[in-house]
Design a protein around this motif. Structure first.
Motif, PDB file in Angstrom:
ATOM      1  N   ASN A 272      11.714   2.146 -46.327  1.00 34.07           N
ATOM      2  CA  ASN A 272      11.308   3.218 -47.222  1.00 34.07           C
ATOM      3  C   ASN A 272      11.886   4.564 -46.801  1.00 34.07           C
ATOM      4  O   ASN A 272      12.243   5.399 -47.642  1.00 34.07           O
ATOM      5  N   ALA A 276      14.181   6.660 -49.265  1.00 29.09           N
ATOM      6  CA  ALA A 276      13.684   7.977 -49.661  1.00 29.09           C
ATOM      7  C   ALA A 276      14.702   9.062 -49.354  1.00 29.09           C
ATOM      8  O   ALA A 276      14.816  10.054 -50.095  1.00 29.09           O
ATOM      9  N   ARG A 337       7.484   2.638 -55.937  1.00 28.75           N
ATOM     10  CA  ARG A 337       8.621   2.406 -56.833  1.00 28.75           C
ATOM     11  C   ARG A 337       8.232   2.666 -58.288  1.00 28.75           C
ATOM     12  O   ARG A 337       9.074   3.048 -59.103  1.00 28.75           O
ATOM     13  N   ASN A 385       8.020  10.686 -53.339  1.00 31.21           N
ATOM     14  CA  ASN A 385       9.159  10.362 -52.478  1.00 31.21           C
ATOM     15  C   ASN A 385       8.960  10.907 -51.069  1.00 31.21           C
ATOM     16  O   ASN A 385       9.261  10.238 -50.071  1.00 31.21           O
ATOM     17  N   THR A 388       6.374   8.756 -49.308  1.00 37.15           N
ATOM     18  CA  THR A 388       6.935   7.455 -48.968  1.00 37.15           C
ATOM     19  C   THR A 388       7.853   7.543 -47.760  1.00 37.15           C
ATOM     20  O   THR A 388       7.885   6.638 -46.918  1.00 37.15           O
ATOM     21  N   ALA A 479      15.020   4.224 -55.496  1.00 35.51           N
ATOM     22  CA  ALA A 479      13.573   4.227 -55.725  1.00 35.51           C
ATOM     23  C   ALA A 479      13.064   2.854 -56.159  1.00 35.51           C
ATOM     24  O   ALA A 479      11.961   2.443 -55.787  1.00 35.51           O
ATOM     25  N   PHE A 482      11.992   0.523 -53.202  1.00 38.27           N
ATOM     26  CA  PHE A 482      10.909   0.830 -52.265  1.00 38.27           C
ATOM     27  C   PHE A 482      10.013  -0.395 -52.072  1.00 38.27           C
ATOM     28  O   PHE A 482       9.789  -1.171 -53.010  1.00 38.27           O
ATOM     29  N   GLU A 483       9.459  -0.514 -50.853  1.00 38.33           N
ATOM     30  CA  GLU A 483       8.457  -1.545 -50.602  1.00 38.33           C
ATOM     31  C   GLU A 483       7.091  -0.897 -50.451  1.00 38.33           C
ATOM     32  O   GLU A 483       6.977   0.314 -50.285  1.00 38.33           O
TER      33      GLU A 483
END
Length: 500
Positions: A272, A276, A337, A385, A388, A479, A482-483
């Motif tokens: 991430n 990001a 996400r 963001n 994250t 984006a 993302f996890e």
């Protein structure tokens, strides 16, 4: 390791409310980010008053962003070593005094020099804000805190041109810098009273890394921005290639440095954090780049005053502010996400829509819907963001992580300012127009194009708006990868969750 000169650690967050400290930090952070975009609306006034061309005036923004971006990698470490509060206050002092210098200068060269010093002050401030938030808020409350920080970043970059327009119209371009003096003084007093002293840690400083990153960035940005001016000759390409080569050497040095590299590559083991950083780089690029052609179009083609030009951004700023709190709450519960993917999609769509609406004779109100959509997108990107990026990082890496994240955002902004200047010149040449340098005075008080050239100029500026939209597609792709955050407080009672 705690240094002997360390101040006592701040009280635990359950003993002292961290929100007043956050609000104090956000004031200074807001001020330095406003200065990233406030010059865009003053571009025509600076061209006329300082007898400069558009490329030279874009350097007023680029010099600030470059001086901001390069040292921010090490200033996060300085905060860890000497205390983030102390570095924040030092940065505020430098920034405020440099702002006074900016307003007093009477040449484009002097203004660029003052902006470099201003950028150095900003570089001291930014990573301290993010690192302090990471350290004074527990993980399960950090989403809301980072939401306010991220919203501050988003709103500041949008408010810059609005505030700049009012100040340029009523008081003159000098006041876009003079206004920082009282704001900086207030931010200093509030931080002195409200921001806690935090534990410090001894660090080795990666001076070869600082040199390599600085030289590489300067060569790359200077080559890109001056390429059109120097007719893309051998020197330009040599600078760009040299800059890229030096940056490759910088990465190789970071991998080999076994002590404390400027950019700990281990940070990027967190998926991430890596994604990001890619996403925020594209945001820095796009928000800086889109304001310049839009403001020039409004003043030169539509003959709007700086204030009326800046008011075009009000729907965007209002929407971003209105959505900051609800989006912040969602950042602690909703998969990142979903929020950021929607946000990037909205911004891309809004920029394409704006480009289509930038006509010399259409109703100015057709710009309002895409501006509203742009505000929605901003709210859904900046705060989620930022949250994250830092959510999974250990506290001992707070300073390094904040420095890297803010550096990548500023690198994007630097490249955005440089690239848009090149593209505007190229599109004007393609439309058979000379590089913009002012003309017959109109209601805006600056150059206004004669009617036959208005459509060609509009087409050139509208085409330039598509560059940030294209770059944001890279951010959208990042984006969507993302996890799910790993800390136990995310998503309420569902626990840590599994990566997804």
């Amino acid at each position: 390791m705690t240094s002997p000169a360390s101040a006592a650690p701040a009280p635990a967050t359950d003993e002292k409310d961290p929100w007043p400290a956050l609000l104090a930090l956000c004031l200074g952070f807001f001020m330095i980010l406003v200065d990233s975009t406030i010059v865009s609306v003053a571009t025509p006034a600076l061209i006329v008053d300082l007898q400069a061309d558009v490329n030279a005036v874009v350097w007023v923004t680029s010099a600030y962003l470059l001086a901001y971006a390069v040292p921010v990698l090490i200033t996060g470490r300085l905060g860890d070593r000497f205390g983030p509060r102390r570095m924040y206050l030092a940065g505020l002092t430098i920034f405020t005094l440099a702002s006074l210098w900016c307003g007093l200068t009477d040449s484009i060269e002097g203004l660029v020099a003052a902006r470099v010093v201003q950028g150095l002050g900003a570089a001291l401030i930014t990573p301290q804000t993010m690192a302090i938030i990471t350290r004074i808020f527990p993980a399960h409350r950090r989403g809301r805190a980072m939401a306010l920080w991220g919203a501050t970043a988003g709103v500041a970059t949008l408010v810059g041109p609005i505030l700049g327009g009012v100040l340029v119209d009523w008081l003159g371009w000098e006041w876009i810098f003079f206004i920082n003096v009282p704001v900086g003084a207030l931010a200093f007093v509030l931080a002195l009273r409200l921001v806690p002293r935090l534990e410090t840690h001894a660090h080795r400083f990666d001076w070869p890394g600082v040199a390599l990153s600085g030289v590489g960035m300067f060569l790359l940005v200077f080559g890109v921005q001056e390429g059109h001016e120097l007719e893309w000759g051998l020197l330009v390409w040599a600078m760009i290639a040299g800059g890229l080569a030096v940056l490759v050497l910088f990465v190789a040095w970071q991998a080999r440095n076994r002590h404390e590299p400027l950019v700990p590559l281990a940070l990027f083991a967190d998926r991430n954090f890596s994604l990001a950083n890619i996403a925020i780089t594209t945001m820095g690029f796009a928000i800086t780049a889109m304001a310049i052609p839009l403001m020039i179009w409004a003043q030169v083609v539509r003959d709007l005053s700086p204030t009326r030009s800046a008011l075009l951004l009000v729907p965007m700023a209002v929407m971003t502010i209105a959505l900051a709190r609800p989006v912040g709450g969602l950042s602690d519960r909703v998969h990142p996400r979903a929020l950021t993917g929607f946000g990037f999609s909205a911004i891309v769509g809004s920029l394409v829509w704006l480009a289509a609406a930038m006509e010399p004779d259409g109703s100015i109100f057709w710009l309002v819907p895409p501006m509203l959509l742009l505000g929605i997108g901003n709210a859904c990107v900046w705060a989620p963001n930022s949250t994250t990026a830092t959510r999974n990082l250990p506290l001992r890496q707070a300073g390094a992580g904040a420095g890297v994240y803010n550096a990548t955002r500023q690198v994007g902004a630097v490249l955005g300012a440089a690239s848009i200047a090149v593209l505007m010149d190229a599109r004007l040449a393609a439309e058979g127009l000379p590089a913009y340098g002012g003309g017959e005075a109109g209601a805006s008080g600056v150059g206004v194009l004669p009617a036959p050239a208005a459509q060609a100029f509009s087409d050139a500026m509208a085409a330039s708006m598509l560059l940030p939209a294209a770059v944001l597609l890279v951010g959208l792709a990042a984006a969507l990868c993302f996890e799910r955050p790993r800390h136990a407080g995310f998503g309420g009672s569902r626990g840590a969750g599994v990566p997804g």
